[in-house]
Structure formats: C-alpha cells, structure tokens
Design a protein around this motif. Structure first.
Motif, mmCIF file in Angstrom:
data_model
loop_
_atom_site.group_PDB
_atom_site.id
_atom_site.type_symbol
_atom_site.label_atom_id
_atom_site.label_comp_id
_atom_site.label_asym_id
_atom_site.label_seq_id
_atom_site.Cartn_x
_atom_site.Cartn_y
_atom_site.Cartn_z
ATOM 1 N N LEU A 10 0.843 -1.192 0.000
ATOM 2 C CA LEU A 10 0.000 0.000 0.000
ATOM 3 C C LEU A 10 0.875 1.236 0.000
ATOM 4 C CD1 LEU A 10 -2.839 1.248 0.200
ATOM 5 C CD2 LEU A 10 -2.661 1.017 2.698
ATOM 6 N N ARG A 11 0.679 2.113 -0.975
ATOM 7 C CA ARG A 11 1.446 3.350 -1.046
ATOM 8 C C ARG A 11 0.887 4.382 -0.068
ATOM 9 N NH1 ARG A 11 1.684 5.257 -7.160
ATOM 10 N NH2 ARG A 11 -0.545 5.444 -6.682
ATOM 11 N N PHE A 12 1.764 5.285 0.374
ATOM 12 C CA PHE A 12 1.372 6.263 1.383
ATOM 13 C C PHE A 12 0.229 7.153 0.893
ATOM 14 C CE2 PHE A 12 1.843 10.654 2.969
ATOM 15 C CZ PHE A 12 1.465 10.434 4.292
ATOM 16 N N TRP A 13 0.318 7.674 -0.319
ATOM 17 C CA TRP A 13 -0.711 8.589 -0.804
ATOM 18 C C TRP A 13 -2.052 7.877 -0.900
ATOM 19 C CZ3 TRP A 13 -2.915 12.892 -0.983
ATOM 20 C CH2 TRP A 13 -3.860 13.218 -1.953
ATOM 21 N N ASP A 14 -2.057 6.622 -1.339
ATOM 22 C CA ASP A 14 -3.303 5.869 -1.427
ATOM 23 C C ASP A 14 -3.914 5.669 -0.045
ATOM 24 O OD1 ASP A 14 -3.136 5.600 -4.196
ATOM 25 O OD2 ASP A 14 -1.925 3.780 -4.052
ATOM 26 N N ALA A 15 -3.064 5.355 0.935
ATOM 27 C CA ALA A 15 -3.548 5.152 2.303
ATOM 28 C C ALA A 15 -4.083 6.450 2.883
ATOM 29 C CB ALA A 15 -2.429 4.588 3.180
ATOM 30 N N LEU A 58 -8.665 9.893 4.603
ATOM 31 C CA LEU A 58 -9.353 11.182 4.660
ATOM 32 C C LEU A 58 -10.774 11.070 4.117
ATOM 33 C CD1 LEU A 58 -6.486 13.586 3.531
ATOM 34 C CD2 LEU A 58 -7.429 13.337 5.827
ATOM 35 N N MET A 59 -10.944 10.325 3.036
ATOM 36 C CA MET A 59 -12.289 10.167 2.472
ATOM 37 C C MET A 59 -13.188 9.357 3.391
ATOM 38 S SD MET A 59 -11.676 9.746 -1.673
ATOM 39 C CE MET A 59 -10.357 8.526 -1.592
ATOM 40 N N GLY A 60 -12.648 8.269 3.968
ATOM 41 C CA GLY A 60 -13.437 7.449 4.883
ATOM 42 C C GLY A 60 -13.817 8.198 6.149
ATOM 43 N N ASP A 61 -12.862 8.955 6.703
ATOM 44 C CA ASP A 61 -13.152 9.729 7.910
ATOM 45 C C ASP A 61 -14.175 10.830 7.631
ATOM 46 O OD1 ASP A 61 -11.468 8.162 9.353
ATOM 47 O OD2 ASP A 61 -9.894 9.666 9.622
ATOM 48 N N ALA A 62 -14.139 11.395 6.426
ATOM 49 C CA ALA A 62 -15.128 12.413 6.066
ATOM 50 C C ALA A 62 -16.530 11.824 6.098
ATOM 51 C CB ALA A 62 -14.818 12.981 4.679
ATOM 52 N N ILE A 63 -16.673 10.618 5.587
ATOM 53 C CA ILE A 63 -17.968 9.943 5.621
ATOM 54 C C ILE A 63 -18.407 9.723 7.063
ATOM 55 C CG2 ILE A 63 -19.179 7.804 5.048
ATOM 56 C CD1 ILE A 63 -17.227 7.602 2.635
ATOM 57 N N ARG A 106 -11.373 21.892 13.276
ATOM 58 C CA ARG A 106 -10.324 21.053 12.674
ATOM 59 C C ARG A 106 -10.935 19.853 11.963
ATOM 60 N NH1 ARG A 106 -8.024 17.350 16.971
ATOM 61 N NH2 ARG A 106 -10.088 16.520 16.505
ATOM 62 N N ASP A 107 -11.895 19.194 12.614
ATOM 63 C CA ASP A 107 -12.552 18.039 11.997
ATOM 64 C C ASP A 107 -13.307 18.442 10.734
ATOM 65 O OD1 ASP A 107 -11.606 16.352 13.955
ATOM 66 O OD2 ASP A 107 -13.445 16.423 15.166
ATOM 67 N N VAL A 108 -13.963 19.604 10.778
ATOM 68 C CA VAL A 108 -14.696 20.084 9.611
ATOM 69 C C VAL A 108 -13.734 20.345 8.448
ATOM 70 C CG1 VAL A 108 -16.050 22.018 8.689
ATOM 71 C CG2 VAL A 108 -16.640 21.023 10.914
ATOM 72 N N PHE A 109 -12.560 20.894 8.770
ATOM 73 C CA PHE A 109 -11.556 21.148 7.732
ATOM 74 C C PHE A 109 -11.162 19.849 7.031
ATOM 75 C CE2 PHE A 109 -7.121 21.065 6.411
ATOM 76 C CZ PHE A 109 -7.049 22.150 5.556
ATOM 77 N N TRP A 110 -10.835 18.826 7.816
ATOM 78 C CA TRP A 110 -10.393 17.565 7.209
ATOM 79 C C TRP A 110 -11.555 16.843 6.527
ATOM 80 C CZ3 TRP A 110 -5.702 17.245 5.974
ATOM 81 C CH2 TRP A 110 -4.695 17.782 6.779
ATOM 82 N N ALA A 111 -12.768 17.009 7.064
ATOM 83 C CA ALA A 111 -13.931 16.441 6.390
ATOM 84 C C ALA A 111 -14.119 17.091 5.022
ATOM 85 C CB ALA A 111 -15.183 16.615 7.243
ATOM 86 N N ALA A 112 -13.888 18.406 4.951
ATOM 87 C CA ALA A 112 -13.996 19.123 3.671
ATOM 88 C C ALA A 112 -12.949 18.616 2.681
ATOM 89 C CB ALA A 112 -13.841 20.626 3.898
ATOM 90 N N VAL A 113 -11.737 18.357 3.185
ATOM 91 C CA VAL A 113 -10.686 17.799 2.317
ATOM 92 C C VAL A 113 -11.109 16.422 1.798
ATOM 93 C CG1 VAL A 113 -8.308 16.941 2.255
ATOM 94 C CG2 VAL A 113 -8.821 19.078 3.435
ATOM 95 N N GLY A 114 -11.657 15.604 2.702
ATOM 96 C CA GLY A 114 -12.104 14.274 2.296
ATOM 97 C C GLY A 114 -13.223 14.327 1.265
#
Length: 368
Positions: free
Chosen positions: A80-85, A90-95, A315-323
């Motif tokens: 598993l590559r770092f960027w893929d992980a 980030l996408m899973g945590d956003a959900i 902070r959580d909202v920021f990372w959720a937006a990224v996801g």
C-alpha cells in the motif's frame, strides 16, 4: 426473512435515529456555548487566529502516522502506497464525520473499497482491521493512563470521579477480554454471523467474517517484528493530540498557561468522548460539556474548555472538507461508496468459493 429486506429495513432505521441524535447534539451545543459565554468563546477564537494553521499542521501528523501504520499492516505480496492510504483515510473519515452511524457501517469498510484498484479489497480491509486493533490497544493504554492521572492528581466532583472509575473498570474488562480472545484465537465474529444467519442474514457474511478472522490471527503469528513500529506510530498519534491541545491552550488561555500534563489529561478525556459518542455527528454538544467540565477541574475556565472543543470541531470540519473534495474529485457519492464496499466484498467471497464474481459498479460519477 428475505435478507435484502432485512438489510434495507436496518439501514432505514438509522435515518430517524441519526436525525434525533443530531438535534440533541445541537441542543446541547447551544446550551453549553451559552452557559460558557459567547463573548468569551469568541475572544478565545480571535486569540487563536492564524494559529489555526498550526493546529491543522499538527493534526495532519495524526492522519499521516495512522496511514503509515495501515501500510505496515499490509502483508506481502500486496503493498500500500502512502498517498493511497492517506487519501482513503481522509475520504473514509469524512464519511464518518458527516453521516451518523457511518463509522460503524460505512467509513472503515469504505477505506479499502476506495483503493481496491490498488490492492485487493480483502487485503486492504483486513489490514485496516488490524490497524484499528493496534489503534484500539494504544487508546486503551492512553485513556487508562489519563483517567488514572486525573483521579490521583485532582479533586473531582462526584460525577467526574464516578465516570473516571467506570471508565477504568471498562478498560480493565476490555484488556482481559482482548487478551483471552487473542490467546485462544476465538472466532467470535464468524460465530455471531452464523447465529444471525439462522435468523435471516445472508450466508455470505459468514464467509466474510471467517476470512477476516483468519487474516487477523495470521498476521498476529507471522509479523511480530512489526508490532513495535506499528505501536510506535499509534503512540505518535496520541502525542500529536497532546501537542495540539497544548498549542491551542497556549493561544486561548493566557491567564492560565497549560502544561503537557494537563494537555495529556484533556486529550485522554477527548478519546473517551470520541469513543462513547461517535454516533453523534462531530460529537456536537457532548464534547463541549465534557471538555468544559474537565477544564474547570484543571484550573482553566469552562469557556476555555468549550472553546477548545469548538476549535477541535473546526479542525474536523476542515479535514472532512478535504475528504469530501477528494471524493468529489473522483466523482464518488456517499451512496456509491457504500454500494462499492458491499459489491466488492461479495465479489471477493464469490472468488474464494470458486464462483465467477459479478461485475461490480465502479466508483465513478455514475454513482452520484
């Protein structure tokens, strides 16, 4: 009972509960913000100002180290590559942050489903389960240490003392149960799915759970040299959390400077709140209540504690937006993520039975 009807009815039951918990959270949030003082909270946020960029940078470390830990939990021949992980995390945590109950039924399975074009689904899924087990072990140790320090170092109200003692007892039970399960390699998940199968659950879930247990116990036997590096990465996650709280308090509490010890206790309390109230979106209300009360015990004002909780929420909202941005960039809807995880798991089980797997729907804009 028709399994498809059983699963649909189960999913539909989450919607009214999710709305109810969201409304309760909003009510609690409004109450504790008003109680702590809107002006004091606004003043604390102004004092943080551009320091929020530093908070984002520190919180990025937490996502990175858990992504590295997931990589170490992946067994050869898969890699598993770092960027893929990182992007899958980030996408899973956003959900999980957006949808009530999603952390239990969608967000974690979604992470390996989102990168199944890189590694097979079951390899990625078993690796994320193993990483979560290591993370859970680190949380148990961290929270136990924090609750013990809180009990022994500060004079607590009756309610907080009782909550701390109950937390310590629950953790002790979890440690004993986990040690027993791993030592005996008890197949309790497949046992539970067999029980549910007799009551209408699709038989494919029995195969899935058995495969997962075999992979997890196999990792335990084959990769003992990875244990310390993985636990070290999980420890870095908690240390970054302590540093984040220390940094926030340094900005918003000029009259009562923080120490690493008080930041450590507040972060351990935050872990308890996160585990106990994950079903409430962004832990709305309960985080402000718990952090505000513990902050008073630690000689901060309640307004400082509520402000800290709100900044964590931002902070959580920021990372959720990224996801969400990453999901949108790939043309994936939340419904598409859930459908892909289900279809991919079914495909994997069919392959292990020697059957011809069904062609699953890809995660594209067609799922939106």
């Amino acid at each position: 009972m028709d399994p498809s009807k059983y699963e649909i009815r189960k999913k539909k039951s989450f919607t009214p509960l999710g709305i109810l918990f969201a409304l309760v959270g909003l009510g609690l949030f409004a109450y504790f913000v008003k109680k702590a003082g809107v002006a004091q909270i606004a003043d604390g946020i102004r004092r943080l100002g551009a320091g929020f960029v530093l908070i984002i940078a520190i919180s990025a470390i937490r996502h990175m180290v858990r992504s590295f830990a997931w990589m170490l939990c992946m067994e050869p021949p898969y890699r598993l590559r770092f960027w893929d992980a990182l992007r899958a995390r980030l996408m899973g945590d956003a959900i999980g942050n957006i949808l009530p109950f999603a952390s239990f039924v969608i967000s974690e399975p979604a992470k390996p489903a989102l990168i199944r074009d890189r590694v097979p689904l079951m390899a990625g899924f078993s690796a994320i389960v193993i990483e979560n087990l290591f993370y859970s072990l680190s949380v148990v140790v961290f929270v136990f240490s924090g609750m013990l320090a809180l009990l022994l170092s500060f004079s607590l109200t009756k309610g907080l003392r009782l909550a701390s003692i109950i937390t310590l007892l629950v953790i002790a039970v979890i440690i004993v149960a986990a040690a027993f399960l791993f030592r005996r390699q008890v197949h309790f998940i497949s046992g539970a799915t067999r029980f549910l199968h007799r009551r209408g659950l699709d038989a494919k879930w029995v195969d899935k759970s058995r495969m997962l247990e075999d992979r997890v116990y196999g990792f335990y036997q084959r990769n003992t040299k990875r244990f310390l590096p993985i636990l070290g990465l999980e420890a870095c996650f908690h240390l970054a959390g302590v540093l984040e709280i220390y940094t926030v308090l340094s900005f918003i509490s000029p009259t009562q400077p923080p120490t690493l010890f008080t930041a450590f206790i507040l972060e351990s309390v935050n872990r308890v709140i996160t585990m106990a109230f994950k079903f409430i979106p962004l832990r709305m209300g309960v985080d402000e209540a718990g952090t505000g009360k513990v902050s008073k015990v630690l000689q901060f004002t309640e307004a400082v504690g509520v402000t800290l909780a709100i900044i964590r929420k931002a902070r959580d909202v920021f990372w959720a937006a990224v996801g969400v941005a990453l999901l949108f960039h790939r043309g994936i809807s939340l419904r598409g993520v859930a459908a892909e995880a289900e279809a991919a798991l079914a495909e994997q089980v069919a392959a292990t039975r020697g059957a011809t797997p069904n062609t699953s729907t890809s995660l594209t804009r067609e799922n939106i």
